[in-house]
Design an enzyme around this catalytic site. Structure first.
Site, PDB file in Angstrom:
ATOM      1  CG  HIS A   1      -7.488  -0.644   3.494  1.00 34.09           C
ATOM      2  ND1 HIS A   1      -8.080  -1.528   4.360  1.00 34.09           N
ATOM      3  CD2 HIS A   1      -6.576  -1.358   2.796  1.00 34.09           C
ATOM      4  CE1 HIS A   1      -7.542  -2.723   4.205  1.00 34.09           C
ATOM      5  NE2 HIS A   1      -6.627  -2.651   3.242  1.00 34.09           N
TER       6      HIS A   1
ATOM      7  CD  GLU B   1      -8.332  -3.206   0.003  1.00 33.89           C
ATOM      8  OE1 GLU B   1      -7.193  -2.901  -0.392  1.00 33.89           O
ATOM      9  OE2 GLU B   1      -8.566  -4.233   0.678  1.00 33.89           O
TER      10      GLU B   1
ATOM     11  CG  HIS C   1      -2.071  -0.998   1.086  1.00 32.03           C
ATOM     12  ND1 HIS C   1      -2.663  -1.366  -0.104  1.00 32.03           N
ATOM     13  CD2 HIS C   1      -2.714  -1.707   2.054  1.00 32.03           C
ATOM     14  CE1 HIS C   1      -3.618  -2.248   0.142  1.00 32.03           C
ATOM     15  NE2 HIS C   1      -3.667  -2.482   1.429  1.00 32.03           N
TER      16      HIS C   1
END
Length: 339
Positions: free
Chosen positions: A177, A305, A106
């Site tokens: 998220h 997501e 991420h």
């Protein structure tokens, strides 16, 4: 300063952290911190007319900064950038130049989720946050300026509009998220009814990295086309951590996911302009003393997501995640809660 903008008293890297609350005509409320663009609460009226918060998080900013939380960091409610999910070996090339990133999930060890974003002037009920990521941050090229606008509609839609520009060719793949739980008192999400309009999913290697192979969901545990309970086919030790190719045109705003808690009757629909949705059932979730002192355990939430395919910077056949000067990155995702 806006009436709905409250200082947390925290200063991070010289910038003040605020909480901003958006409300609509139904009395629904969303609280967002400008640190990490964190959605920390999304409160709606349930079937009994009671206020119910459908996202996981902490009561105040201190929870998101605690050592215990960061030691087992699940990105609760944060924005993700510059690049969602995993890039193989942390390497990619843009315009013939190879870049080596931190091999991390991420966006690196200090991604957009740990930045204090600027609050831009807007008309209520919306909030626009801006962050400029300098060239070289986490070894990404180009100065990238990102704006993320949150709106809360009177239909209980939390609308996220992303906008980004760069001064040099770079890689961009943004998502959010947020962890959802539609039950009044939390608990395992395996009983929820789940539908994902995706005829195909993306193969992953043993390190969860997308290989480029597109596989049909038919005859697999990944088939959610007709809808089924999340726990019907899953491995209860693994759950789901999988990317689905949506059955719609890229850039067209369409359905990505529909989740229903049969007990509360709450339904979460997710709409997006993005080509894929990553479905995660929180295998690694382990958070102590969240809101109202509640602990959160594995499989007690789910994330949808919306993004471009993970690792697609290295897969030419997939929709591109390179952004060039003069181009604009745009994405819209909507989280809609109904009873």
């Amino acid at each position: 300063m806006r009436e709905n903008q409250i200082s947390t008293g925290r200063i991070i890297e010289g910038k003040e952290v605020f909480a901003v609350e958006l409300t609509n005509s139904r009395g629904s409320k969303v609280k967002i911190f400008n640190y990490g663009a964190i959605v920390s609460s999304f409160v709606i009226k349930n079937a009994q007319g009671e206020d119910q918060d459908v996202v996981l998080g902490f009561d105040d900013i201190d929870g998101y900064l605690s050592e215990d939380y960061l030691a087992n960091y699940p990105y609760l409610g944060t924005v993700i950038g510059r690049y969602a999910n995993r890039i193989k070996d942390g390497k990619f090339s843009v315009e013939g130049q190879q870049y080596q990133l931190t091999q991390s999930l991420h966006g690196g060890t200090n991604g957009f989720d740990k930045k204090v974003w600027d609050i831009l002037p807007t008309i209520d009920p919306s909030l626009t946050l801006q962050y400029t990521s300098p060239a070289g941050e986490e070894n990404f090229p180009g100065n990238l300026t990102v704006q993320l606008t949150f709106k809360l509609s009177d239909e209980d839609e939390l609308i996220l509009d992303y906008h980004a520009v760069t001064d040099a060719a770079t890689a961009v793949n943004l998502t959010h998220h947020t962890y959802f739980n539609l039950s009044k008192n939390g608990g395992n999400v395996g009983r929820y009814q789940q539908r994902i309009p995706a005829s195909n999913y993306l193969e992953q290697d043993s390190e969860y990295i997308v290989t480029g192979k597109v596989l049909p969901v038919e005859g697999t545990i990944h088939d959610f086309l007709a809808g089924k309970s999340i726990g019907q086919d899953w491995d209860p030790q693994e759950g789901y951590d999988q990317t689905y190719v949506l059955d719609k045109e890229y850039k067209e705003l369409g359905l990505a996911s529909e989740t229903i808690d049969p007990i509360t009757g709450l339904k979460l629909e997710v709409f997006t302009t993005e080509p894929v949705a990553h479905f995660y059932t929180a295998k690694y979730l382990n958070v102590a003393k969240g809101k109202n002192g509640r602990d959160h355990h594995p499989f007690e939430a789910f994330c949808i997501e919306t993004q471009h395919a993970p690792n697609s910077i290295n897969i030419p056949e997939f929709p591109k995640t390179t952004l060039l000067p003069g181009e604009t990155y745009l994405q819209t995702t909507i989280f809609k809660v109904t009873v």
